[in-house]
Design a protein around this motif. Sequence first.
Motif, PDB file in Angstrom:
ATOM      1  N   SER A  56     111.359 155.153  44.138  1.00  0.00           N
ATOM      2  CA  SER A  56     111.867 154.153  43.211  1.00  0.00           C
ATOM      3  C   SER A  56     113.169 154.669  42.598  1.00  0.00           C
ATOM      4  CB  SER A  56     110.832 153.887  42.111  1.00  0.00           C
ATOM      5  OG  SER A  56     111.263 152.809  41.318  1.00  0.00           O
ATOM      6  N   LEU A  92     106.092 150.573  46.419  1.00  0.00           N
ATOM      7  CA  LEU A  92     106.229 151.877  47.086  1.00  0.00           C
ATOM      8  C   LEU A  92     105.054 152.127  48.032  1.00  0.00           C
ATOM      9  CD1 LEU A  92     107.250 153.906  43.892  1.00  0.00           C
ATOM     10  CD2 LEU A  92     108.769 152.835  45.555  1.00  0.00           C
ATOM     11  N   ASN A 101     106.215 159.980  49.294  1.00  0.00           N
ATOM     12  CA  ASN A 101     106.422 158.918  48.307  1.00  0.00           C
ATOM     13  C   ASN A 101     106.653 159.580  46.951  1.00  0.00           C
ATOM     14  OD1 ASN A 101     106.162 156.830  46.473  1.00  0.00           O
ATOM     15  ND2 ASN A 101     104.500 155.826  47.583  1.00  0.00           N
TER      16      ASN A 101
END
Length: 152
Positions: A21, A31, A47
């Motif tokens: 992000s 995400l 991530n």
Amino acid sequence: MTATERSLPEPEPWLAAVVSSVASDAHTWNLVFLQLLLEELGCRVRNLGPCVPARELVAECHREPPDLVVLSSVNGHGYRDGLAAVRAVRSEPGLTTVPLVIGGKLGVAGRVDSAGREALIAAGADAVFEDGIDAITSFYQFVRSLPERATT
Ligand code: B12
């Protein structure tokens, strides 16, 4: 070799992708969605989660250099924060050519205007995938077009 093995498709290209992000954005399911999509395409995904400052994104890219950086934002400030993130990555030696894309709902009214998209591209994003009928298909095709990583 069994009939089942013969009918298996060719393995997908294998890439190391970073999904992240931008600084102000707390949304997370976007995400998760991107992570699952990329994993389905055969990518290994890191991530970084929500609210990632540009300097942290850069540090993570140096720590373990990715083959693809995917920025996502949906809170309406993705254009501004995304621009800062793209500039930060592209100003780093070693990160000037890594494929980098951004997408989601980048403006406060959903999409940004064409000048905003052009500014993201001028800053170094390889593509901008804003919500729309073909965003996911286009993103999928973009990832599939990337060369397989040379080493694992
Ligand atoms: C849940 C939610 C929240 C939760 C988030 C919880 C969490 N853990 O994620 C909370 C309550 C925290 C929240 C807060 C806010 N939210 Co909110 N939120 C939502 C909501 C209802 C659902 C989002 C969601 O999870 N969707 C599911 C995921 C899977 O889908 P997605 O996010 O839409 O992502 C898709 C696409 O955008 C695309 N995509 C996204 N990124 C990328 C990147 C690439 C490369 C590609 C190809 C595609 C892609 O792929 C996804 C799947 O199709 C949406 C409205 C809605 N119905 O969508 C609003 C929404 C995103 N929120 C919004 C807003 C304004 C806010 C706040 C600013 C509200 C406020 N005034 O405080 C804050 C921002 C907080 C912050 N610092 O970011 C707006 C954004 C407006 C805009 N951009 O035009 C929305 C659209 C609501 C609205 N209609 O106004 N929110």
